[in-house]
Structures are given as C-alpha cells and as structure tokens.
Motif scaffolding. Structure first.
Motif, mmCIF file in Angstrom:
data_model
loop_
_atom_site.group_PDB
_atom_site.id
_atom_site.type_symbol
_atom_site.label_atom_id
_atom_site.label_comp_id
_atom_site.label_asym_id
_atom_site.label_seq_id
_atom_site.Cartn_x
_atom_site.Cartn_y
_atom_site.Cartn_z
ATOM 1 N N UNK A 155 0.844 -1.249 -0.024
ATOM 2 C CA UNK A 155 -0.030 -0.239 0.422
ATOM 3 C C UNK A 155 0.691 1.269 -0.122
ATOM 4 N N UNK A 156 1.695 1.376 -0.935
ATOM 5 C CA UNK A 156 3.146 1.963 -0.659
ATOM 6 C C UNK A 156 3.082 3.375 0.988
ATOM 7 N N UNK A 157 3.632 1.884 1.669
ATOM 8 C CA UNK A 157 3.612 2.388 2.910
ATOM 9 C C UNK A 157 5.277 1.209 3.013
ATOM 10 N N UNK A 158 5.481 2.377 4.237
ATOM 11 C CA UNK A 158 7.540 1.441 4.849
ATOM 12 C C UNK A 158 6.293 0.437 5.936
ATOM 13 N N UNK A 159 5.856 1.119 6.099
ATOM 14 C CA UNK A 159 5.585 0.073 7.563
ATOM 15 C C UNK A 159 3.927 -0.206 7.943
ATOM 16 N N UNK A 160 3.577 -0.927 8.773
ATOM 17 C CA UNK A 160 2.258 -0.855 9.133
ATOM 18 C C UNK A 160 1.877 0.104 9.977
ATOM 19 N N UNK A 161 0.882 0.105 10.086
ATOM 20 C CA UNK A 161 -0.239 1.232 11.056
ATOM 21 C C UNK A 161 -1.468 0.190 11.337
ATOM 22 N N UNK A 162 -2.709 1.052 12.097
ATOM 23 C CA UNK A 162 -3.794 0.972 13.049
ATOM 24 C C UNK A 162 -4.511 0.441 11.381
#
Length: 669
Positions: free
Chosen positions: A363-370
């Motif tokens: 999702x074009x994110x470097x790491x996960x989140x909530x």
C-alpha cells in the motif's frame, strides 16, 4: 577478449560464488554477529515455551537435551514488554547466542516461535557437527498480516496439501491462511444442518469434494500450532450459485437470509478463530439490509468481520477489516485494510512479477499501522486445474510467498507496483543487488527447505537483454525489421531512429497484463508493434542445455485457447539460437472453444520439459521476435506482451551456472 575469458575462468574457480550463509529469510531487522560458535552437542532447555518445536529442532541437529542443568542452555523469557521493539511486539523477539547459551526474549509464545524459525535458519553444519554463529538479534514484523489464500471453492485442495504449505511457510514467519471455502462452483464446507449444500448434484466442479466440520477444526488446530491465523471465508451475497442451487433461493431474500444465519451459526461454532470473512464483492445488492444485518449477526457470535473492498461501502465501526482486491480499493481511516491489489498469483508469470512483488511497497507504505494491516497473496483458479502440484508450480507459490515474507516482515521497498523499479533495470544497481541477494537466499531454501516440492524458479538476476524500441507493424505481425539482419545500438527505419535498451531478468513484460496500471518495459506501449530482444551467452564448453521459453504466460483465471500447432502464440512470436529457429513444442490441448472447465496442460513453460538445445563453446546468440497486435483477442482475453527465456539444465530443474549473459556481443566490443 583473452582477458575477458580469463575473468570467466577465474569467476568459476572461486569456491564461494553464489553462497550466502546463513540464508536468513526474511532478514531480521537488526543482527550483529560476534564471530564465535555455539556447538550443538548437549544442551539444557530451561523453559517449556513451545517445547515440542524446540525439541524437534534439537533432534534435527542431533543435539542431546538434558533434564538437568548443563554448561550449555536455552533460556526463554516471556516479558511484559520489549522496549526495543517499536511495533507488532506480540511477534517481536530478541535472541542472544553466545558460545554456551541461546537466550530468547519475547512478549508471547508467538514471538518465541518466530525466534525459533530464525534459529533454525542460523543453524550451520560442518561435517557432522551442527553449530550456531554467535550473534545478537532484535526483530519484529513491519506488517501484522502476512498471508496467502487458496480458492478451494473453485478447486478443491486436499487437507494434506494445505497443511504442508502452512507448515513450510510458517518457517518464514507467514502468519495468515485465508481459506476461500464457497463459490459458484461448490460449497466446500460440510453442513450438518443442510447436507444438500454438499451434494454432488449442487457442485459444478469436482463434485462431492468438500471438507468435513471435523477437518475444518483440525486445520484450525494445525494453524494454531504453527502460529498461523486461519481466516475462513463464506462468500456472500455474490459468488453464491452453489447456495442458490441447493435452496432455490437467493441469499438476499428473506428465506436466503434465514438459512444463511443458521449456516453462520454452524461456521462460527466450528471455527475457533477471531475473524470470519463474508466476501461482498462483485454482486448487485438488491437488499440494502443484507450486509449490515449479516455483519451484526456474525459479530453477535463473538467474531470480527472482514469484507472485500470494493464491495459494500462501510463507515468506520461498521466492519472490522477490509481486504483490497482491485486497484479501485482504497484504505479508509478507521478501518484496517489488507492490501491484495495486484497480488493475485493466478495472473503472475514465473519471473517478472516476482521482481515487482519483491521491490514493491505494501500500500505504498514503509511499515504497517492501525489502518494498514499487511498483505495476502491469492490464488484464484477460475480455470480448472486437477493437479495440486501444477497449482503450486504454475502460480510459483513458494517463490512468491518468500518474496512477500521478506517484504512484509522488513517493510520498505522502493516503490509501489506503479514504479520503474518493478523491473531489474541496470540503472538501479542498488535495487538489483538487493534482489540478487534475496534470490540467492531463496534458492538456498528451494534446495533445502523445499526440497522435493514444486519450485520452478531458477536464478534470473544475472540474465541480461538488449531490447529495441518497438517498430510499427500496421497489424502485419510477420513483418520483418532491421534487427533480423544486423545487430546495432541504434536502427534507422523509415526515417526514424530506434534505440536499444538493457534490462535484466528471465521474464520481461513489454506491456503488463494489467496494462499501464503496472509498468512494463515500455512506458507507453502501443498495439500493432514489433520488438526484438537479444542476449549473448558465453558457454565455457560445448554442452547440451534446456531453454525455458514462453511468450504468453497463461493465467489460471482465463479460458484462453492454446496456441495453434507450430506456433508459439497468436502474436507470431519467434526465437533463434545461433541463427537456427527454435520451434514450439507440441501442444497437448487443441480445443477451439474457450472454456474454464478445460484444464491447462503444457501451455505454460513450467508445465512442460524445456526445449533441448546445444550451446557452442564461446558466445551464443539468442534472439526473440516479439510482435503484438491487439491487447485483447478472441483467443486470448488479456494478451501479455512478454517473454520468458533462461537456459537451464536439460531436465529444467536448475539454471546453468557456468554461463555468462551479455546484452551485446563482447567479441565486437
């Protein structure tokens, strides 16, 4: 030239070429080696956390487990928290290995299980002695969901096969198995309340094949033992023709909802899991109360609910998680999302898509989140495939899952699927080196962890091509262009200049199956064009070889027709080795009407023996002609403008490691 040949001989005389030890996959977030050894001979296991798994590993290493304290110990601590772990701490862990102790710290038994998988991979053997390199590791996953999905509604897969895949992939910290149990073709989960659901007459594919409720419970237990979360999916209200055939009622009708609620009682009782997936994609909603009512009902059973996106439109609080299946799917603040966009293995080829997957960001994110939970790779066998090994091989399951395992654990990546680094381009050497490093570790596990399993991937990062700009063919796919007569850096044709460009890899998309959504070699590919790809291959001796070659990787979700006899495809693709044309194999399928119920046979190169060829001593030229007409045709719905080509051993199982690839003829440099 003599100096170049000397370098080749020197390269292959080096004893450690191609070796990476230990082959950790996924790589830990932080690791520091301290350059000693812990010899595994006799050891005291101080804690009983995951005792059976630890004992199994020690048995594999011929280590004696003592019942009384000994000089060498394994010490496991479950702590309230690990301050060094920034996120997903329930799966994080710390390892410290000295020459007389393995010390593991975690906040849960899952963390210690993940630590054990790392220690398994750290294990080295010198003759008959097993040992561990001394080191300190601090590790955690960047994303909390890292999983795979099988669509068993369309294609039943045995419980034995599912268990094997879950066990093998859990060694690489894969933590989710998504079980798509119901489809138009069949309802694969037993119902004791409504046995007609499982009647062969209500199944249009593999009739009579389903899982008993006891088998479902058994698989849940098996997943828990391997710290994998099972997510069962009962698809509603679409993809439900099997339901309609059994009850002569639509799910969205009053009768359908009453039956479905009783079925969900049975499902929720059977599956001791936190989440139930309810589908909701690709359907016309005729009852606006259906989805909200079913979500409320499943939640009333103590379960959280997952739904496809696009599907029903939810507001925060109305659903527990969504799973993005189309590029149109968007994560919503307040609703955790699983990113599966462009993650359908049934459309992947063996080589090019793997590079994109490994290099891409979730999702074009470097790491996960909530809001961004992670990713699941899915296999949708719309096309009937009867052989479980063929399913694993043609979808390149294990290689792709190892790429996801590392990317979802480490996080990062260079771009999403819309970036240029989804190819092994020579102008990005750092990205190429990272992939080559991953590839070496992956291939070590192919030969060891996955020995005997379908794993058709061979090394590709060293394969180099020169590809021309595309020449306009005006719909004449047989039209001849200058590269067939001479090799040059630039070609003049009808007053225009056509350049050549270098790219690495055994599989190259000139235009991806999903069009410009996923970049291929050409930035703006056009219909009715012809390209040429050339590689020069140095062989230190005359030798027999295999050649994996294909110009259309057949998706497992399409009813595409097989090529005509004597043709590689419907694009007039051709290949020459040292000036001799390479003819296609004899196609096993010859049907003329498209049907998803006719199994794939040898259309894909991983499902047939490689072409048998002879390589001269010295340089060999492989040239491919790559025309394209329309991007959709009556014979092939989604035309892949692509090729796969790599030299392998005659049996097709391994790459030929004594070859050197060059995009141009080095003898003329």
């Amino acid at each position: 030239m003599k100096y170049f040949c000397f370098l080749i001989i020197l390269y292959y005389s080096l004893p450690c070429v191609g070796k990476i030890f230990p082959p950790l996959l996924p790589q830990p977030q932080k690791i520091v080696y301290t350059h000693e050894k812990l010899i595994l001979d006799q050891i005291y296991l101080e804690n009983t956390e995951n005792l059976q798994e630890w004992c199994a590993w020690l048995h594999e290493t011929n280590t004696t487990v003592t019942s009384i304290p000994a000089p060498k110990t394994i010490k496991i601590n479950i702590l309230p928290q690990l301050p060094e772990i920034p996120l997903n701490s329930q799966e994080g862990y710390k390892i410290k290995i000295t020459n007389n102790q393995i010390h593991v710290s975690a906040t849960s038994s899952t963390g210690t299980y993940r630590a054990l998988q790392t220690i398994r991979q750290l294990t080295c053997k010198d003759k008959d002695i097993y040992y561990l390199p001394t080191c300190e590791i601090t590790d955690w996953p960047a994303f909390r969901i890292r999983g795979f999905m099988h669509d068993v509604g369309r294609t039943y897969i045995s419980l034995k096969e599912l268990k094997k895949e879950i066990e093998l992939l859990s060694r690489f910290k894969i933590n989710v198995f998504h079980w798509h149990l119901t489809e138009n073709q069949a309802w694969r989960l037993e119902s004791k309340l409504y046995p007609e659901l499982n009647s062969p007459q209500n199944m249009t594919r593999m009739p009579g094949k389903y899982y008993t409720l006891q088998e479902a419970k058994e698989l849940v237990k098996f997943c828990k033992e391997h710290h994998v979360m099972l997510i069962p999916e009962i698809d509603m209200p679409g993809h439900s023709e099997a339901f309609n055939r059994a009850f002569h009622a639509d799910m969205q009708s009053q009768k359908g909802m009453e039956i479905l609620k009783k079925l969900m009682d049975e499902v929720c009782e059977t599956f001791d899991v936190p989440y139930i997936h309810i589908g909701t994609d690709e359907v016309k909603f005729t009852n606006p109360e259906f989805v909200p009512e079913m979500v409320r009902y499943v939640r009333s059973k103590g379960k959280k609910v997952i739904s496809w996106n696009p599907g029903w439109n939810y507001q925060p609080g109305e659903i527990d998680m969504t799973q993005l299946w189309s590029y149109r799917g968007k994560a919503q603040p307040g609703i955790p999302a699983i990113d599966c966009r462009f993650h359908y293995l049934n459309h992947f080829d063996t080589y090019a898509d793997l590079v994109a997957l490994y290099n891409s960001r979730i999702y074009n994110c470097g790491q996960g989140s909530e809001d961004i939970a992670g990713s699941i790779l899915a296999i949708w066998n719309d096309r009937y495939i009867t052989d479980e090994k063929q399913i694993v091989a043609e979808n390149n399951l294990y290689a792709n899952m190892l790429a996801l395992a590392e990317r979802a654990w480490l996080g990062g990546g260079t771009c999403y699927f819309d970036g240029p680094e989804t190819l092994l381009r020579t102008e990005t050497p750092e990205t190429n080196q990272k992939f080559a490093d991953f590839e070496q570790r992956m291939l070590w596990h192919k030969h060891h962890t996955f020995a005997g399993e379908p794993f058709p991937y061979v090394r590709q990062s060293h394969v180099k091509w020169n590809i021309t700009d595309a020449f306009p063919n005006q719909g004449d796919l047989r039209k001849k262009f200058p590269p067939e007569d001479t090799e040059a850096e630039t070609y003049e044709y009808e007053g225009k200049r056509y350049k050549t460009h270098t790219v690495n890899g055994a599989g190259i998309y000139l235009r991806h199956v999903w069009g410009n959504l996923v970049p291929g070699f050409y930035k703006n590919p056009q219909e009715n064009h012809t390209a040429y790809a050339t590689t020069w291959v140095y062989s230190p001796e005359q030798q027999s070889a295999g050649l994996l070659l294909e110009f259309q990787n057949y998706s497992r979700s399409e009813s595409d027709l097989p090529p005509e006899p004597g043709k590689w495809d419907y694009k007039e693709s051709r290949a020459w080795l040292n000036g001799h044309e390479l003819l296609p194999p004899q196609w096993q399928s010859t049907h003329k009407e498209r049907s998803n119920e006719i199994p794939l046979t040898n259309e894909n190169c991983v499902s047939r023996p490689p072409l048998q060829v002879q390589l001269h001593k010295g340089w060999n030229k492989l040239m491919l002609k790559l025309p394209i007409g329309k991007f959709q045709t009556p014979q092939v719905r989604l035309v892949k403008w692509m090729f796969t080509a790599v030299f392998v051993t005659p049996d097709g199982t391994e790459s030929l490691e004594n070859l050197i690839y060059s995009p141009t003829n080095p003898e003329k440099q």
